[in-house]
Design a protein around this motif. Structure first.
Motif: not given
Length: 88
Positions: A22, A8, A5
């Motif tokens: 997401l 990302e 995460l």
């Protein structure tokens, strides 16, 4: 599949829309996912709420690893607030 995460999104998980986006990407794969929370420094209620809502509504398994206390605590607040009998 492992999703980091921090790489990302960011080390600060703030915007609900980021959680929505997401999961829209993950829905294309529909496979078991491991969310790696290493390096996450902050998560706000909006992101946590959206993340957990989406997690509990998908047809595939999502596992979290390297979850820092700041994330666990916020997830627990959301779970208790929504009447789930579970803790991170």
């Amino acid at each position: 599949m492992i999703i980091n995460l921090k790489n990302e999104i960011s080390s600060n998980l703030i915007v609900r829309l980021e959680a929505e986006n997401l999961f829209k990407q993950l829905d294309e794969y529909s496979t078991n996912i491991t969310m790696d929370f290493s390096g996450i420094e902050f998560i706000n209620r909006s992101f946590a709420q959206e993340y957990l809502n989406r997690k509990f509504s998908v047809d595939y398994e999502i596992e979290e690893i390297n979850v820092p206390d700041v994330v666990k605590n916020m997830f627990n607040v959301i779970l208790e607030w929504n009447g789930y009998d579970m803790r991170y």
